[in-house]
Design an enzyme around this catalytic site. Sequence first.
Site, short mmCIF file in Angstrom:
data_model
loop_
_atom_site.label_atom_id
_atom_site.label_comp_id
_atom_site.label_asym_id
_atom_site.label_seq_id
_atom_site.Cartn_x
_atom_site.Cartn_y
_atom_site.Cartn_z
N ARG A 20 25.08 32.76 36.69
CA ARG A 20 25.71 33.71 37.47
C ARG A 20 25.48 34.99 36.34
O ARG A 20 25.88 35.21 35.27
CB ARG A 20 27.04 33.49 37.65
N ARG B 71 27.93 27.22 32.38
CA ARG B 71 28.00 26.89 33.98
C ARG B 71 26.72 27.35 34.56
O ARG B 71 25.97 28.44 34.04
CB ARG B 71 28.98 28.00 34.68
N LYS C 208 38.73 26.19 39.41
CA LYS C 208 39.25 26.29 40.69
C LYS C 208 38.06 26.25 41.72
O LYS C 208 38.51 25.39 42.84
CB LYS C 208 39.67 28.10 40.93
P1 AP5 Z 1 34.52 26.45 38.23
O1 AP5 Z 1 35.00 25.71 39.03
O2 AP5 Z 1 33.28 27.08 38.70
O3 AP5 Z 1 35.70 27.68 37.75
P2 AP5 Z 1 36.32 28.76 38.67
O4 AP5 Z 1 37.81 28.66 38.25
O5 AP5 Z 1 36.04 28.49 39.99
O6 AP5 Z 1 35.65 30.01 38.02
P3 AP5 Z 1 35.11 31.25 38.53
O7 AP5 Z 1 34.38 31.91 37.48
O8 AP5 Z 1 34.15 31.02 39.76
O9 AP5 Z 1 36.07 32.07 39.01
P4 AP5 Z 1 36.36 33.52 38.86
O10 AP5 Z 1 37.64 33.60 39.69
O11 AP5 Z 1 36.23 34.53 37.92
O12 AP5 Z 1 35.21 33.86 40.04
P5 AP5 Z 1 35.07 34.45 41.51
O13 AP5 Z 1 33.53 33.85 42.09
O14 AP5 Z 1 36.22 34.11 42.27
O15 AP5 Z 1 34.13 25.88 36.66
C1 AP5 Z 1 33.76 26.54 35.73
C2 AP5 Z 1 32.63 25.61 34.93
O16 AP5 Z 1 33.66 24.80 34.18
C3 AP5 Z 1 31.82 24.99 35.62
O17 AP5 Z 1 30.56 24.73 34.95
C4 AP5 Z 1 32.38 23.53 36.06
O18 AP5 Z 1 31.41 22.55 36.10
C5 AP5 Z 1 33.05 23.17 34.63
N1 AP5 Z 1 34.27 22.64 34.95
C6 AP5 Z 1 35.19 22.80 35.74
N2 AP5 Z 1 36.39 22.10 35.67
C7 AP5 Z 1 36.21 21.21 34.56
C8 AP5 Z 1 36.97 20.25 33.58
N3 AP5 Z 1 38.06 19.73 34.11
N4 AP5 Z 1 36.36 19.84 32.71
C9 AP5 Z 1 35.41 20.25 31.99
N5 AP5 Z 1 34.54 21.47 32.64
C10 AP5 Z 1 34.78 21.75 33.93
O19 AP5 Z 1 34.85 35.90 41.36
C11 AP5 Z 1 33.72 36.70 40.92
C12 AP5 Z 1 34.03 38.16 41.11
O20 AP5 Z 1 34.08 38.50 42.49
C13 AP5 Z 1 35.24 38.68 40.25
O21 AP5 Z 1 35.05 39.09 39.06
C14 AP5 Z 1 35.64 39.92 41.08
O22 AP5 Z 1 34.66 41.14 40.73
C15 AP5 Z 1 34.91 39.47 42.56
N6 AP5 Z 1 36.04 39.02 43.40
C16 AP5 Z 1 36.36 37.72 43.67
N7 AP5 Z 1 37.51 37.64 44.61
C17 AP5 Z 1 38.00 38.93 44.37
C18 AP5 Z 1 39.12 39.23 44.96
N8 AP5 Z 1 39.97 38.60 45.55
N9 AP5 Z 1 39.63 40.49 44.62
C19 AP5 Z 1 38.71 41.28 44.11
N10 AP5 Z 1 37.57 41.15 43.69
C20 AP5 Z 1 37.37 39.89 43.71
#
Ligand code: AP5
Length: 208
Positions: free
Chosen positions: A152, A123, A14
Amino acid sequence: MKNLVFLGAPGAGKGTQAKRISEKYDIPHISTGDILRANIKEGTELGKLAKSYIDKGALVPDEVIIKVMQARLAEDDCKKGYLLDGFPRTIEQAKALDNITTVTLAVNIVVDDDAVVRRIAGRRMCVCGESYHISTHPSDVCDKCGAKLYQRDDDKEETVKSRLDVYAKQTAPLIEYYSDKGVLVDVDGMQDVAEVTKEIIKVIDGNC
Ligand code: AP5
């Protein structure tokens, strides 16, 4: 109007896609994860609270996140559209979002479970916000700013399992929620990054 929501499991890509798509359409990329991590770094009250949930792989309470997003979506740059990454994450958050604005398209990035685990495990992040994967970027130095990359805290194996469970129970129901509204499109997230971007652009141009 490009009022976009990106859905997908942790590690689905994402954030990677949101950076590219927000640049292409010149709309703000709003990641609740990035907002919370910035608050943790600055040591704010929100950051302290968020850390206690993020470290366990749990979601920060809805009322806290909804307040943050009400304020963020009221900012001027959101008048031309926005791209939400990581919000909404529960049905309650989605309903709160509906009270603020109308989502025109929800893009669901679909990735196999095995790939999600591989992507998260490999990552590496930079303080400047860039994100890499060790398979395509083995160096531990950022190409953009030269800083040392790090993993992370919530990407460690024990926390990832909780994040995936939380996704299945609390966030995956949003797929049906947006499908019922007729604004959901699935995109194959198993392709190369550039191919996924192309597919998302096609979907946006065909729907917004
Ligand atoms: P990346 O693009 O970083 O993936 P992502 O989907 O953004 O993953 P996240 O882990 O950041 O999502 P998340 O939803 O768990 O975390 P968030 O920060 O929102 O890609 C991942 C890896 O794959 C990278 O190394 C990239 O290079 C590689 N890659 C990407 N595309 C690829 C492809 N096509 N082919 C090969 N490799 C590829 O949330 C973190 C925490 O914050 C949550 O757990 C929660 O505690 C809190 N939080 C955040 N938002 C909320 C909310 N709305 N409500 C409550 N708690 C929240």
